[in-house]
Design an enzyme around this catalytic site. Structure first.
Site, short mmCIF file in Angstrom:
data_model
loop_
_atom_site.label_atom_id
_atom_site.label_comp_id
_atom_site.label_asym_id
_atom_site.label_seq_id
_atom_site.Cartn_x
_atom_site.Cartn_y
_atom_site.Cartn_z
N HIS A 257 -13.55 8.03 5.45
CA HIS A 257 -13.81 9.27 6.31
C HIS A 257 -13.48 9.44 7.61
O HIS A 257 -14.61 9.73 8.39
CB HIS A 257 -14.77 9.91 5.56
CG HIS A 257 -15.09 10.21 4.17
ND1 HIS A 257 -14.32 11.22 3.60
CD2 HIS A 257 -15.78 9.55 3.37
CE1 HIS A 257 -14.58 11.24 2.36
NE2 HIS A 257 -15.31 10.17 2.04
N CYS B 131 -10.41 9.36 0.66
CA CYS B 131 -11.40 9.35 -0.15
C CYS B 131 -10.83 10.04 -1.78
O CYS B 131 -10.05 9.08 -2.20
CB CYS B 131 -12.81 9.75 0.00
SG CYS B 131 -13.97 9.22 -0.83
N GLU C 240 -12.63 11.94 9.33
CA GLU C 240 -13.20 13.20 9.72
C GLU C 240 -14.67 13.32 9.86
O GLU C 240 -15.14 14.40 10.47
CB GLU C 240 -12.61 14.34 8.71
CG GLU C 240 -13.19 14.39 7.31
CD GLU C 240 -13.00 13.37 6.33
OE1 GLU C 240 -12.15 12.25 6.95
OE2 GLU C 240 -13.19 13.15 5.08
#
Lengths: 293, 192
Positions: free
Chosen positions: B169, B78, B171
């Site tokens: 994302h 991002c 994560e």
């Protein structure tokens, strides 16, 4: 395609970590904040110090002011609604605000109920003074927490008190046995599942910023060392002698909160900070932190 | 294996945990001396204007570029992708120009347009849950850039030699396949 999920709400808060969110009242201030490295701005009609001085009922800002600020910067824009005022929140969601602060800085609209934040697709941040209050707000759907401090005072003492309370209670919970969790949930008046989650994670299940009285780079770094994920600076920047300088210094102080050499460098020759208020001179009715429960 | 996550601002903790889940170990880094010792670097999600300012002011532009040109794998998510890009629309943000793509910030709109959806990733047997938060859009890719996943026809996961980047994302999910892909790039770079 799924929008408005809890993961998207808490996810945006995760992206703000290590950052500074600044109160601004017009497009020009918003640009100053963005150029200084703010991760987000809080769009207001008046900063808390002026709300305190003005008295009367403090409400959601004029949507036109918020939209002007949204148009001026590329970073996320937050705005405040009164505690319990879900229609103000509907209005902010309609204009596309990125985060809503259900805030004690404004005059509460409901003394018993906070907003049911699960109903909204926009994320909410709420204030707290202790872990129980934080978990009640998360239970209602808050995607981010900030300790309340005492807004508009430029005095960090209440922010410290609230952050120490939250972090101390978290440390206590991590040492509990499983059968003690319900007892603590009862004491804290907090949802059992969330207390359990705090024990598992060793932290709040959402991002926790510090707010309310942060006026200098050292104040900001203090809150970070006490365990904040980032800071809100309200009156501290635009009530100081040199807002662009203060804004930049506080951003650097938060990123390097554990490096005293950097903190010394960014604290030099900043000019006068905002004039502070001794919280002890405020009467119970003048305290903002006691609003909400 | 020394993996760093650039730690001025953003979701640093989530990347460190994702690397650990994928079988590696990562640490937060902020200084040039730390970066020069790394085998891999992640630029996390966060506010691209804020992170870019720190890279520039702390003098990390050249140390990162030097490491990447000597073969160190780097991954940006991002905001991290924006910072790697060759060009950012309207030159809105300073970037490192080490990934041959053009990006537009906040291309899908404000937070209310943030979304999750299944995406097909090249080499993955099952779909990947993409979490897009105020995500950027890759509007152009250079000839050397391999597109590993698209969403609505636009590239969302790209690889150019040792530079990996996603507009979403990974994560924020418990699916560690993309972090494992990054670890395999580091393994590959150490063998060569």
């Amino acid at each position: 395609m799924e929008k408005g999920s809890y993961r998207l709400k808490t996810g945006l808060a995760e992206m703000l970590k290590g950052g500074v969110i600044m109160d601004v009242t017009n497009a020009e201030q918003a640009k100053i904040a963005e150029d200084a490295g703010a991760v987000s701005v809080m769009a207001l009609e008046r900063v808390p110090a002026d709300i305190r001085a003005a008295g009367g009922v403090a409400r959601m800002a004029d949507p036109a002011i918020i939209e002007e600020i949204m148009g001026a910067v590329s970073i996320p824009v937050m705005a405040k609604v009164r505690i319990g005022h879900f229609v103000e929140a509907q209005i902010l969601e309609a204009i596309g605000v990125d985060f809503i602060d259900e805030s004690e800085v404004l005059t509460p609209a409901d003394e018993e109920h906070h907003i049911d934040k699960h109903k909204f697709s926009v994320p909410f941040v709420c204030g707290c003074r202790n872990l129980g209050e934080a978990l009640r707000r998360i239970g209602e759907g808050a995607a981010m927490i900030r300790t309340k401090g005492e807004a508009g005072t430029g005095n960090v003492v209440e922010a410290v008190r609230h952050m120490r309370a939250v972090m101390g209670e978290i440390r206590r919970i991590t040492s509990l046995s499983d059968e003690e969790i319900m007892k603590v949930a009862k004491e804290l008046q907090a949802p059992y599942e969330l207390v359990k989650k705090v024990k598992e994670l060793g932290r709040l299940p959402v991002v926790n910023f510090a707010a309310g009285g942060i006026a200098t780079p050292a104040d900001a770094a203090l809150m970070m060392q006490l365990g904040a994920d980032g800071v809100f600076v309200g009156s501290g920047i635009f009530k100081s002698e040199n807002p662009p300088l203060y804004a930049k210094a506080i951003v650097e102080a938060v990123a390097h909160y554990d490096d005293p050499d950097v903190l010394a460098r960014v604290s030099r020759r900043l000019g006068q900070p905002m004039k502070g208020l001794d919280v002890k001179v405020l009467s119970q009715e003048e305290l903002l932190q006691v609003r909400g429960w | 294996m020394r993996i760093g996550v650039l730690a001025f601002q953003g979701d640093v903790r989530e990347h460190i945990q994702a690397i650990e889940k994928a079988g590696g170990k990562a640490m937060p880094v902020k200084r040039a001396v730390e970066i020069s010792k790394l085998d891999g670097l992640i630029i996390p999600g966060g506010e691209s204007t804020t992170i870019a300012r720190f890279i520039k002011e702390e003098g990390l532009t050249e140390p990162i570029r030097a490491q990447v040109s000597s073969g160190m794998p780097i991954y940006g998510t991002c905001a991290g992708l924006i910072i790697l890009a060759r060009r950012v629309e309207n030159n809105a943000v300073f970037s490192l120009k080490i990934l041959d793509v053009e990006v537009k910030r906040n291309a899908y709109g404000r937070q209310r347009e943030s979304f999750e959806d299944e995406i097909e990733v090249e080499g993955f047997e099952t779909p990947y849950r993409g979490v897009f938060i105020r995500a950027p859009l890759i509007s152009k890719v250079g000839p050397q850039v391999k597109v590993l996943a698209r969403y609505q026809g636009k590239p969302v996961l790209v690889l150019e030699k040792n530079v990996l980047a996603s507009t979403f994302h990974p994560e924020l999910t418990s699916d560690d396949r993309i972090h494992r892909l990054f670890l395999s790039l580091i393994d590959g770079s150490k063998k060569s």
